[in-house]
Design a protein around this motif. Sequence first.
Motif, short mmCIF file in Angstrom:
data_model
loop_
_atom_site.label_atom_id
_atom_site.label_comp_id
_atom_site.label_asym_id
_atom_site.label_seq_id
_atom_site.Cartn_x
_atom_site.Cartn_y
_atom_site.Cartn_z
N GLU A 1 0.82 -1.20 0.00
CA GLU A 1 0.00 0.00 0.00
C GLU A 1 0.86 1.26 0.00
O GLU A 1 0.57 2.23 -0.69
N ILE B 1 0.69 4.12 -2.76
CA ILE B 1 0.28 5.50 -2.45
C ILE B 1 1.37 6.48 -2.83
O ILE B 1 1.10 7.58 -3.32
N ASN C 1 1.04 9.56 -5.79
CA ASN C 1 1.25 10.99 -5.55
C ASN C 1 2.44 11.57 -6.31
O ASN C 1 2.87 12.66 -6.01
N SER D 1 -2.53 9.40 -10.18
CA SER D 1 -3.61 8.43 -10.28
C SER D 1 -4.09 8.29 -11.73
O SER D 1 -4.74 7.32 -12.09
N LYS E 1 -3.74 -2.93 -7.15
CA LYS E 1 -4.35 -2.78 -5.82
C LYS E 1 -4.30 -4.10 -5.06
O LYS E 1 -3.96 -5.15 -5.59
N GLN F 1 -11.28 0.92 3.98
CA GLN F 1 -10.26 1.78 4.59
C GLN F 1 -10.31 1.77 6.11
O GLN F 1 -9.30 1.48 6.75
N GLN G 1 -2.28 13.78 1.26
CA GLN G 1 -2.39 12.71 0.26
C GLN G 1 -1.70 11.43 0.73
O GLN G 1 -1.95 10.37 0.20
N TYR G 2 -0.84 11.55 1.74
CA TYR G 2 -0.18 10.34 2.25
C TYR G 2 -0.87 9.80 3.50
O TYR G 2 -0.35 8.93 4.18
N ASP H 1 -3.30 7.82 3.97
CA ASP H 1 -3.59 6.39 4.03
C ASP H 1 -2.34 5.55 4.17
O ASP H 1 -2.40 4.39 4.56
N ALA H 2 -1.19 6.12 3.81
CA ALA H 2 0.04 5.34 3.91
C ALA H 2 0.59 5.40 5.32
O ALA H 2 1.33 4.52 5.75
#
Lengths: 401, 254, 347
Positions: free
Chosen positions: A136, A140, A144, A151, A241, C276, C317-318, C320-321
């Motif tokens: 993950e 991610i 970015n 994306s 994913k 999530q 934006q990070y 979730d990481a």
Amino acid sequence: MSLSKILGTRALSVVLAIAFCFGLDAFVTGQLNEYVVRLVMLAGLYVTLSVSLNLINGITGQFSIGHAAFYMVGAYSAGIVSNAIYKTQPLAAPAYMIISMLIGAVFAAIAGLIVGMPSLRLKGDYLAIVTLGFGEIIRIIVLNQNQWGGSYGYAIAPKYQAGWLIWLLAIICIATCRNLLKSAHGLAFLAVREDEIAAQAMGVNVTKTKVVAFIVGAAFAGAAGALFGHMESFVNPDLFKMEVSFLVLTMVVLGGSGSITGSVLAGATLFILPELPRIVSFKMSLGLLLSVLLGIGVLVWMNRKFLEKYHEPDKVKRTLVVAGANIGLVVLAIVVGKLLNNVPVFGTTNYDANKIRYMILAVVLLVIMLLKPTGLLGHHEFSWDWVKRVLNRNKTGEASA
Amino acid sequence: MPLLCLKDATIKFGGLTAVNKVCFDIEKGDLFGLIGPNGAGKTTCFNLITGVYEPTSGDIDFLGTRICGMAPNKIAEIGICRTFQNIRLFGTLSALENVMVGAYLRHKTSLLGGFMLTPAVIKETAELRKKAMELLSVVNLTDVANSRACDLSYGKQRRLEIARAMATDPKLILLDEPAAGMNPYEKDELRSVVFKIRDDYEKTVLLIEHDMKFVMGLCEKIVVLDHGEEIAYGDPSEIRNNPKVIEAYLGEPV
Amino acid sequence: MDLVLHSVGGLSLDFSTLPQQLVNGLVVGAIYALIALGYTMVYGVLRLINFAHGEVFMLGAYTALLSSWVMGFTPDAISKAFKADQPLTSSPLNLVIMLLVAMAVCAIIGAIIEFFAYRPMRNQSRIAALITAIGVSLFLQYAGQLFLPANPPPSISQEVNPYQKVVSFVLSPAQMNAAGDVIKPQMDITVTVGKIVMLVTVVILMLALTYLVRYTKAGRAMRAASHDFDSASLMGINVNRVVTFTFMLGSALAGAGAMMLATFEGTAMHPFFGLQPGVKAFVAAVLGGIGNIPGAVLGGLLMGLAETLVTWIGFSQYKDAVAFVILILILLVRPGGLLGSNKVEKV
Ligand SMILES: Nc1ncnc2c1ncn2[C@@H]1O[C@H](COP(=O)(O)OP(=O)(O)OP(=O)(O)O)[C@@H](O)[C@H]1O
Ligand SMILES: [Mg+2]
């Protein structure tokens, strides 16, 4: 076995492998329509992915569930390097693809090394979640990076769809793992899977074994990723994913974790699941869906309750009865579903096959887990000896009858 | 120079001192016994010697080199191998493969060769298999060579553990309660196996055992532990008459 | 000219919003903690990562939505009432009913999943059980995609939530210079009443859980089973009942969390809604030491705070990481999690 015989067998397998890839390129991919060719290529990629994950999970026993990350690292790294240097280097695309594959493999191997490190301290579920987490994090991060399209996705040049190369990679991957298991070195990996402490006490370098498994497994996934990137010529983080990792994991477990043959079979067939809606664009009605689901429930129940306890010395007869009962039930479910469709309440809603693809995956997964948790092949491998034994047994059976 | 030498070896688990300042020397060719009541710290001693745990203080030397802090696989490499009290075989591997894992320690080909299955690797694998078969015959397990280890009976599993440890070609072999769960007939068989290991294969043996008759009839030197402390050392007759030992076993005929 | 924006290592940090962010983190963390409890209890008893827990959570949110519809808060009714200038408002009773229904339905779903999917796998390898759990999770997600309304994503309408009112706590008033320019903006914490209700509910639920686990017979049986499953069954504890109880308890907590997240936070619902929060809550459970109940709460709160802090620093934006980064760092230092025991395998 004498040396000359070994070398002879080896030469024969290499020739067969090359002939297979050449034949694929010359006679198959040219004749079929583009979409079927794509399926052939995807099958090869998933065979590589599942066999390489099997090396980590099934053979070495390190519970890694983030394999898509290596696939992704391979695709992006090869793509980035290709975009930078492909135009200025002298090689033709087919030759260049091998370099690209190596680039993907090397970067993924580095990722594998990083992910493999925690496996030295963590075990089981903890390791699983860390590998998932690494996957993950990598996804991610890429998501970015605007220079890689974020994306939206990243275009990779050149577009190159090489079925023969993909299958060559798959064959190399299979051969590598199979070789390992045939040698005494493979026993060290299996020993780590079975009991780390005992393995170490017997002098197995557990650290090295685990890290090597991660590196080699990741490298193959990365090489596959590189070819995938060039095949699609456009990748985005959504293609890598968690679901992809789960799909590959499913292949390994359903095939029988530890069994390379199982991984190959599962990889070459299950990859079709996410593609299914593009192949058959059927609509499914609520009635049919419900009755199929119900039928599956009954199927699991019937197998566990009755068929498992059904003893019949004649294997062939037993197989026929079990298979007949199962097929009969599925047919019955479909017929009932069709009838149900005439009932207004059930017949009204139609479902797009696109929406049920992962549900089918989930159902397949659950049914097989409930009926055969050790996977279809357990730890068994295909071998010519086995084929001979079966043939001989049938012959003697006929003779005595 | 003694083969193995424990100098004040000590290990603490939190508040518990499982092994406390234990000292003994094992000479080459010894048949050495380590006894004591349950929880005395015998297995922990083995764990210290084989590198599973690192001593809190004290030293352990093997052939003059300090082995404290060495990884267990390194210790196996320099020549100490063990069996486990709570059997730790590689369950789904065959008996033969289990022994081959032990023999694998002395392999010479590279792992890369393994991935490519070079002729050298094939040859070596065949040699390891042969060596493993030989050791299986020493412990009388030839007939179950291809059975899965987890399917074997308890006594056979214990003997398989011995064969596996022997396969690493140790100078010193540590046997943790090898006779546990065996019937008298199996014990007799085991006794001859241990003698064979020592006399024919010229290994030094250190063994833990609760069966006093078995130990007394087998070992030439014995150390007794109780609550982590070394309470006696000597030959069987000395141990038998040592009041401290009798007290530790609380009336059990020694 | 903004004096409050401090530049630290190239990042601009606005300290005036920090307290607000911490409170937000606390609220999110409380929900994570609630879900994490379900993971941790199940793991404690069965050593199984219940991957489908996030989907139970998702179903809890939908249950809450449906129960609000049943009570008359359908989108149609609401818009009709709005047009007629007589906006619907709900009473606390409506909310309590939604909460209880969500909890009850989730408890039942949890028990069903356990019975049909996990019980047959109990004697199988851990990896087989984990794969089954992944299968259940995928199944519920994609079945949800078929059967549950998701387009457009419905969320429980604002009318149902009477606690939109905002309360502010001023920490330090704005400072102005002689010319009347603001040199330091007001530092305050603004929360909706709903969030306060949510925090209070979480605390109540956790106290209830503590009581249940500590002082009741069922709780004792659960602790015994999580200590040693096989011995517990030999001691005459009906372990099947314990497992069902554990699943129901954990699922009910997830249902409560889902109802509150959907109602008070107004998070949009969709069939992947549980993914999530589920993953993060699981990470929280591992972080605190999986199998350890206080650990799950601690892990959840830390996770919530860490996330909002990352957002505050400017790396939303990070977000979730970050959960995974923390997890990996902590596990490498303490492989058993923060409050978990670092058991060394006895040899
Ligand atoms: N890893 C560990 N952590 C904590 N305590 C331990 C550990 N290993 C051993 N102990 C404790 O050390 C003491 C000695 O244990 P050990 O296993 O060495 O006994 P033993 O002499 O082999 O006994 P037995 O004859 O029952 O095998 C015991 O009290 C045991 O509980
Ligand atoms: Mg012991």
